[in-house]
Enzyme design. Structure first.
Site, PDB file in Angstrom:
ATOM      1  N   LYS A   1       0.813  -1.217   0.000  1.00 18.28           N
ATOM      2  CA  LYS A   1       0.000   0.000   0.000  1.00 18.28           C
ATOM      3  C   LYS A   1       0.848   1.269   0.000  1.00 18.28           C
ATOM      4  O   LYS A   1       0.510   2.233  -0.667  1.00 18.28           O
ATOM      5  CB  LYS A   1      -0.967  -0.002   1.176  1.00 18.28           C
ATOM      6  CG  LYS A   1      -0.330   0.203   2.518  1.00 18.28           C
ATOM      7  CD  LYS A   1      -1.363   0.087   3.621  1.00 18.28           C
ATOM      8  CE  LYS A   1      -0.711  -0.108   4.959  1.00 18.28           C
ATOM      9  NZ  LYS A   1       0.026   1.066   5.422  1.00 18.28           N
ATOM     10  N   THR A   2       1.943   1.235   0.733  1.00 20.11           N
ATOM     11  CA  THR A   2       2.796   2.419   0.729  1.00 20.11           C
ATOM     12  C   THR A   2       3.343   2.645  -0.674  1.00 20.11           C
ATOM     13  O   THR A   2       3.468   3.777  -1.136  1.00 20.11           O
ATOM     14  CB  THR A   2       3.954   2.260   1.726  1.00 20.11           C
ATOM     15  OG1 THR A   2       3.434   1.782   2.952  1.00 20.11           O
ATOM     16  CG2 THR A   2       4.638   3.589   1.975  1.00 20.11           C
TER      17      THR A   2
ATOM     18  N   ASP B   1      -3.094   7.586   4.476  1.00 21.54           N
ATOM     19  CA  ASP B   1      -2.640   6.234   4.793  1.00 21.54           C
ATOM     20  C   ASP B   1      -3.272   5.794   6.119  1.00 21.54           C
ATOM     21  O   ASP B   1      -3.650   6.644   6.931  1.00 21.54           O
ATOM     22  CB  ASP B   1      -1.109   6.239   4.906  1.00 21.54           C
ATOM     23  CG  ASP B   1      -0.545   4.838   4.853  1.00 21.54           C
ATOM     24  OD1 ASP B   1      -1.306   3.909   4.542  1.00 21.54           O
ATOM     25  OD2 ASP B   1       0.656   4.678   5.122  1.00 21.54           O
ATOM     26  N   GLU B   2      -3.373   4.508   6.349  1.00 21.96           N
ATOM     27  CA  GLU B   2      -3.926   3.974   7.602  1.00 21.96           C
ATOM     28  C   GLU B   2      -5.261   4.627   7.939  1.00 21.96           C
ATOM     29  O   GLU B   2      -5.506   5.035   9.078  1.00 21.96           O
ATOM     30  CB  GLU B   2      -2.945   4.192   8.765  1.00 21.96           C
ATOM     31  CG  GLU B   2      -1.536   3.699   8.531  1.00 21.96           C
ATOM     32  CD  GLU B   2      -1.394   2.192   8.636  1.00 21.96           C
ATOM     33  OE1 GLU B   2      -2.433   1.492   8.722  1.00 21.96           O
ATOM     34  OE2 GLU B   2      -0.252   1.717   8.593  1.00 21.96           O
TER      35      GLU B   2
ATOM     36  N   GLN C   1      -6.414  -4.042  10.624  1.00 27.98           N
ATOM     37  CA  GLN C   1      -5.271  -3.458  11.310  1.00 27.98           C
ATOM     38  C   GLN C   1      -5.667  -2.223  12.111  1.00 27.98           C
ATOM     39  O   GLN C   1      -4.821  -1.389  12.439  1.00 27.98           O
ATOM     40  CB  GLN C   1      -4.176  -3.115  10.305  1.00 27.98           C
ATOM     41  CG  GLN C   1      -3.575  -4.347   9.660  1.00 27.98           C
ATOM     42  CD  GLN C   1      -2.422  -4.012   8.736  1.00 27.98           C
ATOM     43  OE1 GLN C   1      -1.363  -3.600   9.174  1.00 27.98           O
ATOM     44  NE2 GLN C   1      -2.641  -4.175   7.447  1.00 27.98           N
TER      45      GLN C   1
ATOM     46  N   ARG D   1       4.041  -8.684  10.413  1.00 26.58           N
ATOM     47  CA  ARG D   1       5.294  -7.945  10.210  1.00 26.58           C
ATOM     48  C   ARG D   1       6.392  -8.860   9.710  1.00 26.58           C
ATOM     49  O   ARG D   1       7.369  -8.423   9.137  1.00 26.58           O
ATOM     50  CB  ARG D   1       5.794  -7.279  11.511  1.00 26.58           C
ATOM     51  CG  ARG D   1       4.918  -6.248  12.159  1.00 26.58           C
ATOM     52  CD  ARG D   1       4.442  -5.217  11.212  1.00 26.58           C
ATOM     53  NE  ARG D   1       3.119  -5.574  10.702  1.00 26.58           N
ATOM     54  CZ  ARG D   1       2.543  -5.004   9.664  1.00 26.58           C
ATOM     55  NH1 ARG D   1       3.167  -4.056   9.008  1.00 26.58           N
ATOM     56  NH2 ARG D   1       1.348  -5.374   9.245  1.00 26.58           N
TER      57      ARG D   1
END
Length: 667
Positions: free
Chosen positions: A28-29, A212-213, A243, A598
């Site tokens: 996504k980044t 983002d997020e 998340q 992660r």
DNA sequence: CGGTTTCGCTTTTTT
DNA sequence: AGCGAAACCG
């Protein structure tokens, strides 16, 4: 690297509002950075018209770094990549007049705000837990509730009282020309509500918005976002409801749903291919999160190799857990010759880091700890910043109170009480009251002289401070008050004194750096900016290079590591005791999900059967979440033994560990 | 008023 | 264990 079709679609869709549901590790980044590139190069957006918002400073920095890595030239100059709070601050800085502030407003951090509230409670002789009140006020602010509304709505006497305190708190902030963190969101929202012209100006300034997020936004953030994108709705938000781990801070993941309602032409694109983790790690994560309810269905898959099983390691004691993890880490490193920064140790809460720090230091393993104690929470940093704040904002009573006796000026609590009552009758700030004639009727003798002298000195210094383009006057101030001497006499060891002095010097150097970077060198702007940044989150590449990473699960979001140790996976820790009590198990599960996802290659989960809390040792139970993991993808070492420690059949290693614990407990 | 000692409480996560 | 606040003494 190749972009998949969903990623490409997300990047190229610009004429409609877009929600990207991006699973963990789905790039996504990368989509955000590529999209910025696309907007600049193919759609001819000017960089200053694009704003990318993240949630934490760390994430903002990470993204900024990714972007500047991509462009070596200056084509992205003017591009804004910040946090919601920083954006809010920038808006307030530009529009301070409309908000009834001066441009020199102070920003109070949480600690300052706590002090202020405690003082208010003291003044009104109310006994009430400060933390609870602060939490309540913060929630109210994030839900955009005004004290006036609450006073009307309050049903019980208790609610009534809290609402009154909220009102008093807000009035105090106003009197000090100060804002707290929540105000940085709240004030722009209120401003846009009441002033369409100002809103229009900002809408024209921001032509494309990326977030983002997104699942971590709260109401205030959503209500800031919505007017900014306006009818044209040129925005892309990226999020993943699995998340969402900031509900405790008012974040509401159903902002994702709200988006589909508020923007009927919203396009939704799912990114479901994971490029990060092995099959097994992903299967473990998927099985876990399947126990939760979901806002959107998602099927995360990976093409990478199957990989090793996820290891779950039971330990007899927390000490053994630490030893075991460090030993595993060292032997793995020796065997595969990987750099230290490929390893991360993740935990639920900050205090768990301490024992790992110790062990790593003993083994001379370089580590980097992120999060935890904020740089700005250090007393020496807060002292110096309080001086700065007072220099630019004479009404900042919080700053005044912090430094009036730092270092000692022989002014006691009695004198301060008198000063405060006098200032109140005169409707002026503490600093201004110091130099008023009338003060002599309240205070006399050496205290009066001391106060007058202090007031005069500060006012003299503040005259020219804003024209300064270097930190030289601050250096002078620090030597004038002999701050280094003060540090020395207040430190237990010479080493800690040295550390504090270095902190102060770091702060000054940092200010100097910001001063030279700022287009209009202005100490006021620099100090305001500093209050929002956090030096520890400003992790430079050198800090990370070849260091084992220690951080909380919250801090780990958005990052990835080849080898991850997830420690202390026990009931009462993960899920955390408070969350069990408040029945927030799903968020805790998401937290573990974030931790698991992660890991790229190898994941090790550990827990201990006994752990010290405060002074006593408690038996602990392995986290309920461990039973939710797919058994065919995990290798569970020492399972069940902790249930019956007396009867357990010990393996050689366990036996040794048990002996060691026994020896230790006798000491 | 200032320094020292004692007590008591703490540990969720962050802007 | 470790820190801050209150209490106590000089």
């Amino acid at each position: 690297m190749h972009l998949n079709s969903q990623q490409q679609a997300a990047i190229h869709l610009i004429d409609k509002p877009l929600l990207v549901l991006a699973g963990a590790g789905s790039g996504k980044t990368r989509v955000i950075t590529e999209k910025i590139h696309y907007l600049l190069k193919h759609c001819h957006y000017l960089p200053e018209k694009i704003v990318a918002l993240t949630f934490t400073n760390k994430a903002a920095q990470e993204m900024q770094a990714r972007i500047s890595k991509k462009y070596k030239d200056k084509s992205t100059e003017g591009l804004t990549v910040t946090t919601f709070h920083s954006l809010g601050m920038n808006i307030i800085r530009k529009e301070y007049a409309a908000l009834g502030l001066t441009s020199r407003f102070s920003i109070l951090d949480q600690i300052d705000a706590t002090h202020l509230l405690r003082q208010l409670l003291l003044d009104q002789q109310i006994t009430f837990p400060v933390d609870e009140l602060q939490q309540q006020i913060s929630n109210w602010k994030n839900q955009l509730k005004t004290p006036e509304d609450l006073l009307v709505q309050a049903k019980t006497a208790g609610e009534q009282r809290c609402a009154k305190l909220y009102l008093a708190y807000r009035q105090a902030l106003q009197a000090y020309h100060a804002v707290d963190f929540d105000d940085l969101l709240l004030m722009p929202v209120e401003l846009f509500d009441k002033s369409p012209e100002v809103l229009l100006k900002w809408q024209q300034k921001i032509r494309y918005l990326l977030v983002d997020e997104y699942q971590d936004t709260n109401l205030a953030q959503y209500r800031l976002l919505k007017p900014l994108v306006g009818k044209e709705a040129h925005f892309t938000v990226v999020g993943d409801d699995d998340q969402a781990i900031y509900a405790w801070r008012g974040a509401q993941a159903d902002n994702l749903i709200k988006l589909t309602e508020d923007f009927p032409n919203l396009e939704v694109i799912k990114l479901e291919q994971n490029y990060r983790s092995t099959q097994r790690i992903l299967k473990v994560a998927n099985k876990l999160i399947a126990q939760n309810t979901h806002l959107f269905d998602k099927n995360l898959w990976s093409q990478l190799q199957e990989g090793e099983k996820v290891r779950v390691i039971a330990n007899s004691t927390a000490e053994n857990e630490v030893t075991r993890v460090v030993q595993e880490l060292v032997s793995h490193r020796v065997r595969f010759n990987k750099p230290y920064h490929h390893y991360a140790i993740l935990y639920r809460s900050n205090h768990q880091a301490r024992v790992f720090e110790q062990a790593l230091r003993e083994q001379q393993i370089p580590y980097h700890l992120s999060g935890g104690q904020s740089f700005f929470a250090y007393a020496e940093i807060k002292d110096i910043l309080a001086y700065c704040r007072l220099l630019i904002n004479p009404d900042d009573d919080m700053a005044f109170l912090r430094i009036i006796n730092t270092p000692r000026r022989g002014i006691g609590t009695q004198s301060l009480q008198h000063l405060s009552t006098y200032a109140k009758t005169r409707h002026t700030s503490l600093l201004n009251a110091c130099s008023e004639m009338g003060l002599s009727t309240y205070i006399s003798g050496s205290s009066l002289r001391s106060l007058a002298q202090f007031g005069e000195w500060i006012q003299h210094l503040s005259k020219n401070i804003l024209q300064e383009t270097t930190i030289e006057p601050l250096q002078k101030l620090i030597s004038e008050i002999d701050y280094n001497g003060w540090i020395q006499s207040n430190s237990k060891t010479p080493a800690s004194a040295e550390y504090k002095q270095k902190n102060v010097q770091d702060l000054l150097n940092w200010m100097q750096r910001l001063l030279t970077k700022e287009t209009t060198p202005d100490l006021g702007a620099v100090i305001q900016r500093l209050c929002l940044l956090d030096m520890l989150s400003q992790t430079s590449q050198e800090d990370i290079a070849n260091h084992v990473q220690l951080m909380t699960l919250h801090a780990a979001k958005g990052l990835e590591f080849p080898y991850v140790f997830l420690v202390g996976v026990e009931e009462d820790l993960l899920p955390h005791r408070n969350s069990i009590q408040t029945n927030n198990i799903e968020e805790e599960r998401r937290l573990l999900y974030v931790g698991i996802t992660r890991a790229q290659e190898q994941l090790t989960i550990t827990y201990a059967a006994k752990r010290q809390r405060f002074r006593t040792t408690y038996s602990t139970k392995p986290s309920r979440f461990l039973d939710e993991l797919p058994t065919d993808h995990i290798y569970w070492e020492g399972r069940g033994e902790q249930r019956n420690p007396e009867e357990k059949k010990q393996t050689g290693r366990e036996h040794l560990a048990g002996l060691k614990a026994l020896l230790n407990s006798d000491v």
